[in-house]
Scaffold this motif. Structure first.
Motif, PDB file in Angstrom:
ATOM      1  N   PHE A 204       0.814  -1.554  -0.016  1.00 12.53           N
ATOM      2  CA  PHE A 204       0.174   0.065  -0.137  1.00 12.53           C
ATOM      3  C   PHE A 204       0.634   1.258   0.273  1.00 12.53           C
ATOM      4  CE2 PHE A 204      -2.839  -2.919   1.735  1.00 12.53           C
ATOM      5  CZ  PHE A 204      -4.089  -2.742   1.083  1.00 12.53           C
ATOM      6  N   LEU A 205       1.654   1.528   0.194  1.00 11.91           N
ATOM      7  CA  LEU A 205       2.762   2.959   1.026  1.00 11.91           C
ATOM      8  C   LEU A 205       3.717   2.831  -0.289  1.00 11.91           C
ATOM      9  CD1 LEU A 205       2.966   2.117   4.544  1.00 11.91           C
ATOM     10  CD2 LEU A 205       1.124   3.246   3.504  1.00 11.91           C
ATOM     11  N   LEU A 206       4.585   1.786  -0.223  1.00 12.97           N
ATOM     12  CA  LEU A 206       5.571   1.766  -1.577  1.00 12.97           C
ATOM     13  C   LEU A 206       5.116   2.474  -2.695  1.00 12.97           C
ATOM     14  CD1 LEU A 206       7.909  -0.991  -0.724  1.00 12.97           C
ATOM     15  CD2 LEU A 206       8.146   1.851   0.306  1.00 12.97           C
ATOM     16  N   PRO A 207       5.709   3.186  -3.190  1.00 16.99           N
ATOM     17  CA  PRO A 207       5.574   3.724  -5.124  1.00 16.99           C
ATOM     18  C   PRO A 207       6.076   2.914  -6.353  1.00 16.99           C
ATOM     19  CG  PRO A 207       7.638   4.625  -4.252  1.00 16.99           C
ATOM     20  CD  PRO A 207       7.395   4.059  -3.371  1.00 16.99           C
ATOM     21  N   GLY A 208       6.121   2.902  -6.892  1.00 18.54           N
ATOM     22  CA  GLY A 208       5.580   1.598  -8.054  1.00 18.54           C
ATOM     23  C   GLY A 208       4.112   1.179  -9.111  1.00 18.54           C
ATOM     24  N   PRO A 209       4.347   0.333  -9.762  1.00 24.84           N
ATOM     25  CA  PRO A 209       3.061   0.562 -10.903  1.00 24.84           C
ATOM     26  C   PRO A 209       2.420  -0.695  -9.531  1.00 24.84           C
ATOM     27  CG  PRO A 209       5.077  -0.196 -11.579  1.00 24.84           C
ATOM     28  CD  PRO A 209       5.233   0.258 -10.539  1.00 24.84           C
ATOM     29  N   VAL A 210       0.794  -0.550  -9.978  1.00 19.06           N
ATOM     30  CA  VAL A 210       0.013  -1.492  -9.782  1.00 19.06           C
ATOM     31  C   VAL A 210       0.022  -2.828 -10.794  1.00 19.06           C
ATOM     32  CG1 VAL A 210      -1.721  -2.308  -9.636  1.00 19.06           C
ATOM     33  CG2 VAL A 210      -1.932   0.018  -9.760  1.00 19.06           C
ATOM     34  N   SER A 211       1.139  -3.311 -10.021  1.00 17.60           N
ATOM     35  CA  SER A 211       1.681  -5.273 -11.028  1.00 17.60           C
ATOM     36  C   SER A 211       1.585  -6.197 -10.226  1.00 17.60           C
ATOM     37  CB  SER A 211       3.102  -4.762 -11.364  1.00 17.60           C
ATOM     38  OG  SER A 211       3.814  -5.183  -9.961  1.00 17.60           O
ATOM     39  N   LEU A 212       1.499  -6.681 -11.776  1.00 14.62           N
ATOM     40  CA  LEU A 212       1.007  -8.214 -10.540  1.00 14.62           C
ATOM     41  C   LEU A 212       1.413  -8.874  -9.388  1.00 14.62           C
ATOM     42  CD1 LEU A 212      -0.539 -11.415 -10.803  1.00 14.62           C
ATOM     43  CD2 LEU A 212       1.364 -12.013 -12.021  1.00 14.62           C
ATOM     44  N   HIS A 213       3.093  -8.252  -8.978  1.00 14.35           N
ATOM     45  CA  HIS A 213       3.378  -8.481  -7.762  1.00 14.35           C
ATOM     46  C   HIS A 213       3.093  -7.839  -6.958  1.00 14.35           C
ATOM     47  CE1 HIS A 213       6.773  -9.096 -11.427  1.00 14.35           C
ATOM     48  NE2 HIS A 213       7.386  -9.540  -9.729  1.00 14.35           N
ATOM     49  N   ARG A 214       2.660  -6.329  -7.188  1.00 12.51           N
ATOM     50  CA  ARG A 214       1.808  -5.221  -6.203  1.00 12.51           C
ATOM     51  C   ARG A 214       0.234  -6.086  -5.678  1.00 12.51           C
ATOM     52  NH1 ARG A 214       1.632  -0.475  -3.816  1.00 12.51           N
ATOM     53  NH2 ARG A 214       3.613   0.173  -5.892  1.00 12.51           N
ATOM     54  N   VAL A 215      -0.303  -6.795  -6.948  1.00 12.74           N
ATOM     55  CA  VAL A 215      -1.307  -7.607  -6.303  1.00 12.74           C
ATOM     56  C   VAL A 215      -1.290  -9.500  -5.818  1.00 12.74           C
ATOM     57  CG1 VAL A 215      -3.552  -8.550  -7.286  1.00 12.74           C
ATOM     58  CG2 VAL A 215      -2.819  -6.489  -8.765  1.00 12.74           C
ATOM     59  N   MET A 216       0.281  -9.705  -5.875  1.00 13.12           N
ATOM     60  CA  MET A 216       0.227 -10.550  -4.961  1.00 13.12           C
ATOM     61  C   MET A 216       0.650 -10.246  -3.933  1.00 13.12           C
ATOM     62  SD  MET A 216       2.522 -12.409  -8.243  1.00 13.12           S
ATOM     63  CE  MET A 216       3.030 -14.007  -6.959  1.00 13.12           C
ATOM     64  N   GLY A 217       0.686  -9.529  -3.545  1.00 15.64           N
ATOM     65  CA  GLY A 217       1.458  -8.939  -2.214  1.00 15.64           C
ATOM     66  C   GLY A 217       0.129  -8.757  -1.401  1.00 15.64           C
ATOM     67  N   GLY A 218      -0.890  -8.157  -2.174  1.00 21.47           N
ATOM     68  CA  GLY A 218      -2.013  -7.710  -1.641  1.00 21.47           C
ATOM     69  C   GLY A 218      -2.690  -9.136  -1.292  1.00 21.47           C
ATOM     70  N   VAL A 219      -2.331  -9.793  -2.022  1.00 17.40           N
ATOM     71  CA  VAL A 219      -3.299 -11.387  -1.445  1.00 17.40           C
ATOM     72  C   VAL A 219      -2.914 -11.972  -0.527  1.00 17.40           C
ATOM     73  CG1 VAL A 219      -3.544 -14.261  -2.420  1.00 17.40           C
ATOM     74  CG2 VAL A 219      -4.231 -12.495  -3.940  1.00 17.40           C
ATOM     75  N   ALA A 220      -1.160 -12.275  -0.472  1.00 20.17           N
ATOM     76  CA  ALA A 220      -0.439 -12.502   0.895  1.00 20.17           C
ATOM     77  C   ALA A 220      -0.440 -12.344   1.774  1.00 20.17           C
ATOM     78  CB  ALA A 220       1.419 -12.222   0.055  1.00 20.17           C
ATOM     79  N   ALA A 221      -0.737 -10.750   1.889  1.00 18.48           N
ATOM     80  CA  ALA A 221      -1.164 -10.034   3.389  1.00 18.48           C
ATOM     81  C   ALA A 221      -2.682 -10.177   4.337  1.00 18.48           C
ATOM     82  CB  ALA A 221      -1.602  -7.819   3.103  1.00 18.48           C
ATOM     83  N   TYR A 222      -3.364 -10.854   2.846  1.00 21.99           N
ATOM     84  CA  TYR A 222      -4.395 -11.491   3.734  1.00 21.99           C
ATOM     85  C   TYR A 222      -4.611 -13.142   3.987  1.00 21.99           C
ATOM     86  CZ  TYR A 222      -9.872 -12.298   3.332  1.00 21.99           C
ATOM     87  OH  TYR A 222     -10.878 -12.627   3.375  1.00 21.99           O
ATOM     88  N   LEU A 223      -4.089 -13.488   3.770  1.00 18.04           N
ATOM     89  CA  LEU A 223      -3.608 -14.572   3.511  1.00 18.04           C
ATOM     90  C   LEU A 223      -2.948 -15.313   4.797  1.00 18.04           C
ATOM     91  CD1 LEU A 223      -2.651 -16.815   0.503  1.00 18.04           C
ATOM     92  CD2 LEU A 223      -4.847 -16.727   1.539  1.00 18.04           C
ATOM     93  N   LEU A 224      -1.513 -14.001   4.889  1.00 18.23           N
ATOM     94  CA  LEU A 224      -0.243 -13.897   6.463  1.00 18.23           C
ATOM     95  C   LEU A 224      -2.135 -13.582   7.875  1.00 18.23           C
ATOM     96  CD1 LEU A 224       2.432 -12.230   5.233  1.00 18.23           C
ATOM     97  CD2 LEU A 224       2.698 -14.343   6.375  1.00 18.23           C
ATOM     98  N   ILE A 225      -2.877 -12.771   7.926  1.00 21.46           N
ATOM     99  CA  ILE A 225      -3.287 -12.639   8.370  1.00 21.46           C
ATOM    100  C   ILE A 225      -4.348 -13.548   9.293  1.00 21.46           C
ATOM    101  CG2 ILE A 225      -5.927 -10.206   8.999  1.00 21.46           C
ATOM    102  CD1 ILE A 225      -5.198  -8.997   6.840  1.00 21.46           C
ATOM    103  N   ALA A 226      -4.974 -14.206   7.932  1.00 23.55           N
ATOM    104  CA  ALA A 226      -5.598 -15.560   8.467  1.00 23.55           C
ATOM    105  C   ALA A 226      -4.745 -16.384   9.435  1.00 23.55           C
ATOM    106  CB  ALA A 226      -6.148 -16.065   7.242  1.00 23.55           C
ATOM    107  N   VAL A 227      -3.491 -16.733   9.023  1.00 18.47           N
ATOM    108  CA  VAL A 227      -2.696 -17.762   9.650  1.00 18.47           C
ATOM    109  C   VAL A 227      -1.898 -17.353  10.713  1.00 18.47           C
ATOM    110  CG1 VAL A 227       0.090 -18.956   9.245  1.00 18.47           C
ATOM    111  CG2 VAL A 227      -1.927 -18.550   7.318  1.00 18.47           C
ATOM    112  N   THR A 228      -2.013 -15.784  10.866  1.00 16.92           N
ATOM    113  CA  THR A 228      -1.397 -15.117  11.771  1.00 16.92           C
ATOM    114  C   THR A 228      -2.824 -14.811  13.092  1.00 16.92           C
ATOM    115  OG1 THR A 228      -0.279 -13.752  10.847  1.00 16.92           O
ATOM    116  CG2 THR A 228      -0.532 -12.819  13.302  1.00 16.92           C
TER     117      THR A 228
END
Length: 241
Positions: A116-140
């Motif tokens: 959410f905070l670092l600069p850069g384009p809206v790429s597949l990597h950023r979307v993957m990061g968003g999905v990873a954060a969602y799964l991380l919240i559940a596992v945590t």
């Protein structure tokens, strides 16, 4: 273009690290609930979780000292789990689970920052990061429930009754319960009983409702802003000097 790639944070450039981390998260969320509570199963879960923490540290954390801290804590908690597995008289008394929750919380914060905070384009990597954060919240949250059950054994009720000899704090059950709560599916076969468990469940359910909306709105806003900036730059370039 090459200069732009060099300026992007490592999170966006190291595709293999982020892909491996996301794959391990999917493995934890889908396959761990299938694993039984045998000794090989428990060791496999502990090993998978340790590898997950190491992969997450490499993929999301920028500061070397923080990476070293996560690696050290992962080694400590995994060693404690192995000792407790082969020496029943040794009891970590919950501090090994607390270390898991602490390390996972760091990864959640780092992944959210990268998404959410670092600069850069809206790429597949950023979307993957968003999905990873969602799964991380559940596992945590799952390991947060595990820590709670180690302190208050009957804080969460499971229905139907557990098979004899199966611990209430089995990671597979708690990951299942955590995703039930995060996605607000609530099949009714597990529910919080203690007031602390209820508060944690309500907080997780609220995050589960708000996070997808915030993620989508943020990504759409970034994409529109990037398109606007590109159009403005193109217009300025065409203006006569």
């Amino acid at each position: 273009m090459a200069g732009m790639e060099r300026q992007l944070p490592g999170f966006w450039r190291e595709d293999r690290h982020l892909s491996s981390f996301l794959a391990l998260l999917v493995l934890m969320t889908i396959f761990v609930p299938m694993v039984g509570e045998s000794r090989p199963g428990r060791i496999a879960i502990d090993l998978t979780f340790a590898i997950l923490l190491l992969s997450g540290a490499i993929a999301t954390v920028q500061k070397r000292m923080l990476i070293v801290l996560i690696i050290a804590l992962t080694i400590v908690e995994f060693t404690a789990d192995l000792i407790a597995e082969f020496n029943p008289s040794f009891s970590p008394r919950g501090w090994d689970t607390a270390l898991k929750v602490f390390c996972m919380s760091i990864l959640v914060v780092m992944t959210l920052k990268q998404t959410f905070l670092l600069p850069g384009p809206v790429s597949l990597h950023r979307v993957m990061g968003g999905v990873a954060a969602y799964l991380l919240i559940a596992v945590t949250c799952a390991f947060g429930y595990k820590l709670l059950l180690e302190l208050i054994p009957n804080a969460i009720h499971f229905q139907p009754p557990l098979v004899a000899g199966v611990a209430t704090g089995e990671p597979g059950r708690l990951i299942y319960f955590s995703f039930e709560t995060l996605t607000t599916v609530a099949f009714g076969d597990a529910y919080p009983v203690h007031r602390v468990a209820r508060s944690l469940a309500m907080a997780e359910a609220l995050i589960g409702q708000l996070y997808p909306a915030i993620l989508i709105a943020t990504l759409v806003g970034m994409a529109l802003q990037a398109r606007f900036d590109a159009a403005l730059e193109k217009t300025d370039f065409k203006k006569p000097s």
